[in-house]
Design a protein around this motif. Structure first.
Motif, PDB file in Angstrom:
ATOM      1  N   THR A   1      29.259  71.741  63.144  1.00  0.00           N
ATOM      2  CA  THR A   1      30.566  71.100  63.025  1.00  0.00           C
ATOM      3  C   THR A   1      30.406  69.587  62.885  1.00  0.00           C
ATOM      4  OG1 THR A   1      31.603  72.871  64.282  1.00  0.00           O
ATOM      5  CG2 THR A   1      32.820  70.796  64.132  1.00  0.00           C
ATOM      6  N   MET A   2      29.487  69.008  63.632  1.00  0.00           N
ATOM      7  CA  MET A   2      29.246  67.572  63.511  1.00  0.00           C
ATOM      8  C   MET A   2      28.629  67.222  62.160  1.00  0.00           C
ATOM      9  SD  MET A   2      30.752  66.485  66.063  1.00  0.00           S
ATOM     10  CE  MET A   2      30.486  64.787  65.617  1.00  0.00           C
ATOM     11  N   MET A   3      27.846  68.121  61.590  1.00  0.00           N
ATOM     12  CA  MET A   3      27.324  67.877  60.243  1.00  0.00           C
ATOM     13  C   MET A   3      28.469  67.850  59.236  1.00  0.00           C
ATOM     14  SD  MET A   3      23.714  69.931  60.254  1.00  0.00           S
ATOM     15  CE  MET A   3      23.414  69.599  58.535  1.00  0.00           C
ATOM     16  N   LEU A   4      29.447  68.760  59.392  1.00  0.00           N
ATOM     17  CA  LEU A   4      30.623  68.721  58.516  1.00  0.00           C
ATOM     18  C   LEU A   4      31.401  67.424  58.720  1.00  0.00           C
ATOM     19  CD1 LEU A   4      32.053  72.370  58.685  1.00  0.00           C
ATOM     20  CD2 LEU A   4      30.682  71.336  56.866  1.00  0.00           C
ATOM     21  N   TYR A   5      31.521  66.996  59.963  1.00  0.00           N
ATOM     22  CA  TYR A   5      32.215  65.735  60.277  1.00  0.00           C
ATOM     23  C   TYR A   5      31.552  64.568  59.553  1.00  0.00           C
ATOM     24  CZ  TYR A   5      33.524  61.567  62.904  1.00  0.00           C
ATOM     25  OH  TYR A   5      33.939  60.303  63.250  1.00  0.00           O
ATOM     26  N   TRP A   6      30.230  64.442  59.684  1.00  0.00           N
ATOM     27  CA  TRP A   6      29.528  63.318  59.061  1.00  0.00           C
ATOM     28  C   TRP A   6      29.536  63.439  57.545  1.00  0.00           C
ATOM     29  CZ3 TRP A   6      29.482  58.996  61.158  1.00  0.00           C
ATOM     30  CH2 TRP A   6      29.405  58.877  62.545  1.00  0.00           C
ATOM     31  N   MET A   7      29.559  64.654  57.062  1.00  0.00           N
ATOM     32  CA  MET A   7      29.673  64.844  55.618  1.00  0.00           C
ATOM     33  C   MET A   7      30.985  64.226  55.125  1.00  0.00           C
ATOM     34  SD  MET A   7      29.641  68.416  53.621  1.00  0.00           S
ATOM     35  CE  MET A   7      28.643  68.359  52.169  1.00  0.00           C
ATOM     36  N   GLN A   8      32.075  64.532  55.815  1.00  0.00           N
ATOM     37  CA  GLN A   8      33.374  63.992  55.409  1.00  0.00           C
ATOM     38  C   GLN A   8      33.424  62.475  55.626  1.00  0.00           C
ATOM     39  OE1 GLN A   8      36.973  65.351  57.504  1.00  0.00           O
ATOM     40  NE2 GLN A   8      37.925  65.530  55.471  1.00  0.00           N
ATOM     41  N   GLN A   9      32.878  62.000  56.723  1.00  0.00           N
ATOM     42  CA  GLN A   9      32.913  60.564  57.015  1.00  0.00           C
ATOM     43  C   GLN A   9      32.142  59.738  55.985  1.00  0.00           C
ATOM     44  OE1 GLN A   9      34.875  59.123  59.475  1.00  0.00           O
ATOM     45  NE2 GLN A   9      35.586  61.241  59.433  1.00  0.00           N
ATOM     46  N   THR A  10      31.179  60.348  55.319  1.00  0.00           N
ATOM     47  CA  THR A  10      30.381  59.628  54.320  1.00  0.00           C
ATOM     48  C   THR A  10      30.829  59.935  52.893  1.00  0.00           C
ATOM     49  OG1 THR A  10      28.654  61.334  54.419  1.00  0.00           O
ATOM     50  CG2 THR A  10      28.376  59.391  55.841  1.00  0.00           C
ATOM     51  N   GLY A  11      32.061  60.481  52.744  1.00  0.00           N
ATOM     52  CA  GLY A  11      32.656  60.627  51.425  1.00  0.00           C
ATOM     53  C   GLY A  11      32.465  61.954  50.722  1.00  0.00           C
TER      54      GLY A  11
ATOM     55  N   MET B   1      13.845  53.346  60.858  1.00  0.00           N
ATOM     56  CA  MET B   1      14.385  53.112  59.527  1.00  0.00           C
ATOM     57  C   MET B   1      14.325  54.408  58.730  1.00  0.00           C
ATOM     58  SD  MET B   1      15.326  50.448  57.577  1.00  0.00           S
ATOM     59  CE  MET B   1      15.741  50.293  55.892  1.00  0.00           C
ATOM     60  N   SER B   2      15.425  54.786  58.153  1.00  0.00           N
ATOM     61  CA  SER B   2      15.517  56.022  57.387  1.00  0.00           C
ATOM     62  C   SER B   2      15.026  55.818  55.956  1.00  0.00           C
ATOM     63  CB  SER B   2      16.977  56.490  57.368  1.00  0.00           C
ATOM     64  OG  SER B   2      17.122  57.580  56.503  1.00  0.00           O
ATOM     65  N   GLN B   3      14.390  56.828  55.409  1.00  0.00           N
ATOM     66  CA  GLN B   3      13.922  56.768  54.029  1.00  0.00           C
ATOM     67  C   GLN B   3      15.013  57.184  53.045  1.00  0.00           C
ATOM     68  OE1 GLN B   3      13.127  59.213  56.192  1.00  0.00           O
ATOM     69  NE2 GLN B   3      12.844  61.150  55.138  1.00  0.00           N
ATOM     70  N   PHE B   4      16.170  57.605  53.526  1.00  0.00           N
ATOM     71  CA  PHE B   4      17.236  58.099  52.660  1.00  0.00           C
ATOM     72  C   PHE B   4      18.122  56.960  52.174  1.00  0.00           C
ATOM     73  CE2 PHE B   4      16.303  61.790  55.434  1.00  0.00           C
ATOM     74  CZ  PHE B   4      15.847  62.652  54.449  1.00  0.00           C
ATOM     75  N   LYS B   5      18.585  57.094  50.935  1.00  0.00           N
ATOM     76  CA  LYS B   5      19.479  56.098  50.338  1.00  0.00           C
ATOM     77  C   LYS B   5      20.951  56.478  50.508  1.00  0.00           C
ATOM     78  CE  LYS B   5      16.173  54.558  46.847  1.00  0.00           C
ATOM     79  NZ  LYS B   5      15.043  55.423  47.026  1.00  0.00           N
ATOM     80  N   SER B   6      21.238  57.777  50.523  1.00  0.00           N
ATOM     81  CA  SER B   6      22.635  58.212  50.657  1.00  0.00           C
ATOM     82  C   SER B   6      23.103  58.013  52.089  1.00  0.00           C
ATOM     83  CB  SER B   6      22.788  59.683  50.261  1.00  0.00           C
ATOM     84  OG  SER B   6      22.151  60.524  51.208  1.00  0.00           O
ATOM     85  N   ASP B   7      24.370  57.635  52.226  1.00  0.00           N
ATOM     86  CA  ASP B   7      24.936  57.466  53.566  1.00  0.00           C
ATOM     87  C   ASP B   7      24.834  58.757  54.366  1.00  0.00           C
ATOM     88  OD1 ASP B   7      25.608  54.831  53.048  1.00  0.00           O
ATOM     89  OD2 ASP B   7      27.688  55.299  52.517  1.00  0.00           O
ATOM     90  N   PHE B   8      25.134  59.887  53.712  1.00  0.00           N
ATOM     91  CA  PHE B   8      25.154  61.180  54.398  1.00  0.00           C
ATOM     92  C   PHE B   8      23.801  61.498  55.040  1.00  0.00           C
ATOM     93  CE2 PHE B   8      24.783  65.941  54.012  1.00  0.00           C
ATOM     94  CZ  PHE B   8      25.520  66.226  55.137  1.00  0.00           C
ATOM     95  N   LEU B   9      22.735  61.514  54.254  1.00  0.00           N
ATOM     96  CA  LEU B   9      21.430  61.875  54.809  1.00  0.00           C
ATOM     97  C   LEU B   9      20.891  60.793  55.738  1.00  0.00           C
ATOM     98  CD1 LEU B   9      19.730  63.687  51.806  1.00  0.00           C
ATOM     99  CD2 LEU B   9      20.735  64.680  53.864  1.00  0.00           C
ATOM    100  N   ARG B  10      21.211  59.536  55.455  1.00  0.00           N
ATOM    101  CA  ARG B  10      20.760  58.451  56.339  1.00  0.00           C
ATOM    102  C   ARG B  10      21.388  58.611  57.727  1.00  0.00           C
ATOM    103  NH1 ARG B  10      22.211  54.527  53.542  1.00  0.00           N
ATOM    104  NH2 ARG B  10      24.034  53.879  54.711  1.00  0.00           N
ATOM    105  N   VAL B  11      22.705  58.867  57.777  1.00  0.00           N
ATOM    106  CA  VAL B  11      23.387  59.044  59.071  1.00  0.00           C
ATOM    107  C   VAL B  11      22.817  60.256  59.802  1.00  0.00           C
ATOM    108  CG1 VAL B  11      25.579  59.689  60.147  1.00  0.00           C
ATOM    109  CG2 VAL B  11      25.519  57.851  58.474  1.00  0.00           C
ATOM    110  N   LEU B  12      22.645  61.366  59.092  1.00  0.00           N
ATOM    111  CA  LEU B  12      22.095  62.562  59.747  1.00  0.00           C
ATOM    112  C   LEU B  12      20.684  62.294  60.280  1.00  0.00           C
ATOM    113  CD1 LEU B  12      23.212  65.580  57.525  1.00  0.00           C
ATOM    114  CD2 LEU B  12      24.290  64.660  59.583  1.00  0.00           C
ATOM    115  N   SER B  13      19.879  61.599  59.498  1.00  0.00           N
ATOM    116  CA  SER B  13      18.515  61.285  59.929  1.00  0.00           C
ATOM    117  C   SER B  13      18.524  60.376  61.153  1.00  0.00           C
ATOM    118  CB  SER B  13      17.759  60.630  58.775  1.00  0.00           C
ATOM    119  OG  SER B  13      16.461  60.275  59.178  1.00  0.00           O
ATOM    120  N   GLU B  14      19.326  59.325  61.109  1.00  0.00           N
ATOM    121  CA  GLU B  14      19.395  58.380  62.227  1.00  0.00           C
ATOM    122  C   GLU B  14      19.888  59.038  63.510  1.00  0.00           C
ATOM    123  OE1 GLU B  14      21.885  55.302  60.620  1.00  0.00           O
ATOM    124  OE2 GLU B  14      20.246  54.419  59.450  1.00  0.00           O
TER     125      GLU B  14
END
Length: 176
Positions: free
Chosen positions: A57-67, A1-14
């Motif tokens: 590059t994948m961090m940029l991808y997930w950044m865009q995917q999470t708005g 379980m991630s401690q992050f509330k934002s989609d971006f950091l939660r996805v990166l953490s997971e």
């Protein structure tokens, strides 16, 4: 379980992208409350990316995917300077044509991961040559080999000259 509330950091953490974060609460609050923009820089020394580019590059991808808005900052200007990584041999100096062709090829690869356009969440591909090439700083860095103790740059001719000759260069700037 991630401690992050934002989609971006939660996805990166997971997905195991995060090892350390400076001020994680502030970044999480910002990413939760509004669209953030961030960049990663790439050079244009080859027509393709390599495995070392995958994680950013994948961090940029997930950044865009999470708005959020990613920027792929291409080093069209800085690619003209030798490799600053401390290698024994400088990288081959490329022509602007080769650099631009490499940039076009890399953009094709990026287009598989990022959506470029004019929309608020669309990725941006910026090229530092757009502003660095107008400064003549890259020309200075590319021609100075680091062995002279005193050099001068002659901006009007875009060449470097020895400090004793610099008096003859219009608008010269000596560096000692």
């Amino acid at each position: 379980m991630s401690q992050f509330k934002s989609d971006f950091l939660r996805v990166l953490s997971e997905r195991g992208f995060i090892h350390q974060v400076s001020e994680p609460e502030a970044l999480d609050a910002l990413a939760s409350s509004k669209q953030i923009t961030a960049y990663i820089g790439y050079d244009c020394t080859a027509p393709s990316l390599h495995v070392g580019h995958l994680l950013p590059t994948m961090m940029l991808y997930w950044m865009q995917q999470t708005g959020h808005r990613p920027i792929a900052l291409m080093g069209g200007g800085t690619t003209r300077v030798g490799d600053p990584s401390g290698k024994d041999e400088s990288r081959r100096i490329l022509t602007e044509e080769v650099i631009n062709e490499n940039l076009r090829s890399i953009r094709t690869t990026f287009s598989k991961f990022l959506t470029f356009g004019e929309g608020p969440g669309d990725a941006i591909m910026a090229n530092n040559a757009d502003w660095l090439n107008t400064l003549n700083y890259i020309d200075f860095c590319a021609t100075w080999d680091g062995t002279s103790r005193s050099i001068a740059c002659c901006p009007s001719t875009r060449s470097s000259c020895d400090s004793s000759v610099s008096r003859n260069c219009p608008s010269s700037n000596s560096i000692t």
